[in-house]
Design an enzyme around this catalytic site. Structure first.
Site, PDB file in Angstrom:
ATOM      1  CE  LYS A  79     -40.606 -12.092  47.622  1.00  0.00           C
ATOM      2  NZ  LYS A  79     -39.857 -10.871  47.235  1.00  0.00           N
ATOM      3  CB  SER A 154     -37.431 -10.599  50.341  1.00  0.00           C
ATOM      4  OG  SER A 154     -38.084 -10.048  49.208  1.00  0.00           O
ATOM      5  CB  SER A 178     -36.473  -8.769  46.776  1.00  0.00           C
ATOM      6  OG  SER A 178     -36.214  -8.406  48.096  1.00  0.00           O
TER       7      SER A 178
HETATM    8  N1  GLN Z   1     -33.215  -6.253  50.863  1.00  0.00           N
HETATM    9  C1  GLN Z   1     -33.997  -5.084  50.591  1.00  0.00           C
HETATM   10  C2  GLN Z   1     -34.829  -4.739  51.794  1.00  0.00           C
HETATM   11  O1  GLN Z   1     -34.681  -5.376  52.768  1.00  0.00           O
HETATM   12  C3  GLN Z   1     -34.823  -5.263  49.363  1.00  0.00           C
HETATM   13  C4  GLN Z   1     -36.070  -6.019  49.583  1.00  0.00           C
HETATM   14  C5  GLN Z   1     -36.884  -6.163  48.339  1.00  0.00           C
HETATM   15  O2  GLN Z   1     -36.434  -5.872  47.231  1.00  0.00           O
HETATM   16  N2  GLN Z   1     -38.122  -6.551  48.544  1.00  0.00           N
HETATM   17  O3  GLN Z   1     -35.606  -3.834  51.798  1.00  0.00           O
END
Ligand code: GLN
Length: 487
Positions: A79, A154, A178
């Site tokens: 990532k 994400s 994420s």
């Molecule tokens: N979808 C969550 C957010 O927008 C989690 C994001 C993540 O785990 N980096 O914060």
């Protein structure tokens, strides 16, 4: 033999024995990247030359050296919020465009030392803020099962790469879901380790008290193998914990007779798509038929989790993102004085969702609001952690849907932040409590994958992987998208 068919353990064994060269493995994956990228868009940056060089290094090593590499020749995607020396890293943001980190994350060093081959950097929502990968400043990623739908986020690029066969395994990061939510949407396995299990050194910080790096893989076995390489204390991350790392993979098929699975009422019913709920419940019934005990439980503070998370995570993000000043990293806008430089660089460099989080986080930390919002959120966080402590007095693991719904169509939620935030309703609690959690495919509905989440006590990854292996064993999976293309 089609090399894409081999799991990570089998491929590494073949490379160690010299039956397959690392170079052959890399070429097979590069070919698949070229076939799938036009429709999936999982990567922000490919490093074909670097991957070939790494493969040469492995192929030229002596057998003595090679046999010590648990991931010999395994192609990995990373990532793009995890740094690798010499390779541009943007975290999906314009504000970091052109930034080339002078060092590598500990997890990257561990992968390379284990013989893995880094293929490239994958797409993500800007600074890992989002649930669909649509908030990448560069391009969206498409779900390999249905290109009209999001891959989740994400770590959408990493999950999509694994499902599309354009990486064998991948690294993601998980602050509120994420790793697990995109794993569920892409039909792969994703594990968020216990806070402190894996070093965060070299992970671009979003919310430091919640962030963890973890594996995405096609199978539980591959996830176990990868975690074994990633886990362990690191002098460069003071929050990493000096707990022994069990041989996760070796333990996988040890039975768990009478496993007590807590089924929390709050994660079933309202807000959960009935199709998802039915699929998860059916998987739980199959586990029960195999001897597991399903125990109804309650985690009463769950309804406050989203609000708590969306106070704490933006608060920490607003502080972490203060470093992007137009001077030290990436983008710099022309300006006539320092204040203008900050303002114009940050205005041009951050996207709309990141700005929303910075504003929200700065607000809840400001004098007069701190007690009402941030401090109170920290107190609720303690209550959520206590909910789990109480549950684990009676059950071994907790099972929930990973996501409240099936992968949604691109564009259907990007203008509705609250709706988007609700995608995280099942995943944020384990980040708030610091607990490990895994998402494993438990069935397919309407041609789309459904994930089952297992949450365990701190440092119970060993148990979670074994329980996830049980789910995998009672779940029929269709052919992978890359196998269908071939057929
Ligand atoms: N979808 C969550 C957010 O927008 C989690 C994001 C993540 O785990 N980096 O914060």
């Amino acid at each position: 033999m089609n090399l894409l068919e081999l799991g990570a353990a089998a491929l590494a064994a073949a490379v160690r024995e010299g039956e397959v060269s690392a170079r052959q493995a890399v070429e097979a994956y590069i070919q698949q990247v070229q076939a799938s990228e036009p429709t999936v868009g999982a990567y922000l940056r490919l490093d074909e030359a670097g991957a070939r060089e790494q493969a040469e290094r492995i192929d030229q090593a002596s057998w003595e050296e090679r046999r010590r590499w648990p991931l010999a020749g395994v192609p990995v995607a990373v990532k793009d919020n995890i740094v690798m020396e010499g390779m541009e890293t943007t975290a999906g943001s314009k504000i970091l465009s052109g930034w080339v980190p002078p060092y590598s994350a500990t997890v990257v060093e561990r992968l390379v030392a284990a013989g893995a081959i880094i293929l490239g950097k994958t797409n993500l929502d800007e600074f890992a803020m989002g649930s669909s990968t649509e908030f990448s400043a560069y391009h969206p990623t498409y779900n390999p099962w249905d290109p009209g739908r999001v891959p989740g986020g994400s770590s959408g690029g990493s999950a999509a790469a694994v499902a599309a066969g354009s990486a064998l395994v991948a690294l993601g990061s998980d602050t509120g879901g994420s790793i697990r939510q995109p794993a569920a949407y892409c039909g792969v396995v994703g594990l968020k380790p216990t806070y402190g299990r894996v070093s965060r050194y070299g992970l671009i910080a979003f919310a430091s008290s919640l962030d963890q790096i973890g594996p995405l893989a096609r199978t539980v076995e591959d996830a176990a193998l990868l975690l074994e390489v990633l886990a362990g204390v690191d002098a460069k991350d003071a929050t990493s914990v000096d707990e022994p790392v069990p041989p996760y993979r070796q333990h996988l098929d040890q039975p768990l007779p009478g496993l007590r699975i807590g089924v929390p009422a709050e994660y079933f019913g309202e807000g959960i798509d009935p199709v998802v709920q039915r699929t998860v419940e059916a998987a739980l019934q199959r586990l029960a038929a195999g001897g597991a005990q399903l125990v109804p439980i309650s985690l009463p503070h769950t309804p406050y989790a989203i609000a708590t998370y969306y106070l704490i995570a933006p608060a920490e993000a607003s502080s972490n993102l203060a470093r992007y000043d137009g001077i030290r990293f990436g983008l710099r806008q022309p300006a006539s004085d320092l204040t203008q430089l900050y303002e114009s660089t940050r205005a041009a460099g951050f996207g709309v969702e990141v700005k929303r989080r910075i504003l929200l986080g700065t607000h809840v930390l400001s004098a007069g609001y701190y007690d009402a919002y941030y401090l109170r959120a920290e107190k609720v966080r303690t209550l959520i952690r206590q909910d789990f402590e109480q549950a684990f007095a009676h059950v071994d693991v907790v099972a929930t849907p990973t996501t409240p719904d099936l992968p949604f169509p691109l564009g259907s939620r990007s203008d509705d932040p609250l709706r988007m935030y609700l995608s995280d309703v099942c995943t944020v609690t384990s980040n708030l409590a610091g607990l490990p959690a895994i998402s494993v495919p438990c069935g397919w509905a309407e041609g789309l994958p459904v994930g089952l989440q297992l949450i365990g006590p701190a440092f119970s990854e060993d148990l979670l992987l074994r329980a996830a292996r049980m789910v995998e064993a009672v779940t029929e999976r269709p052919r992978w998208p890359w196998q269908r293309e071939e057929a």
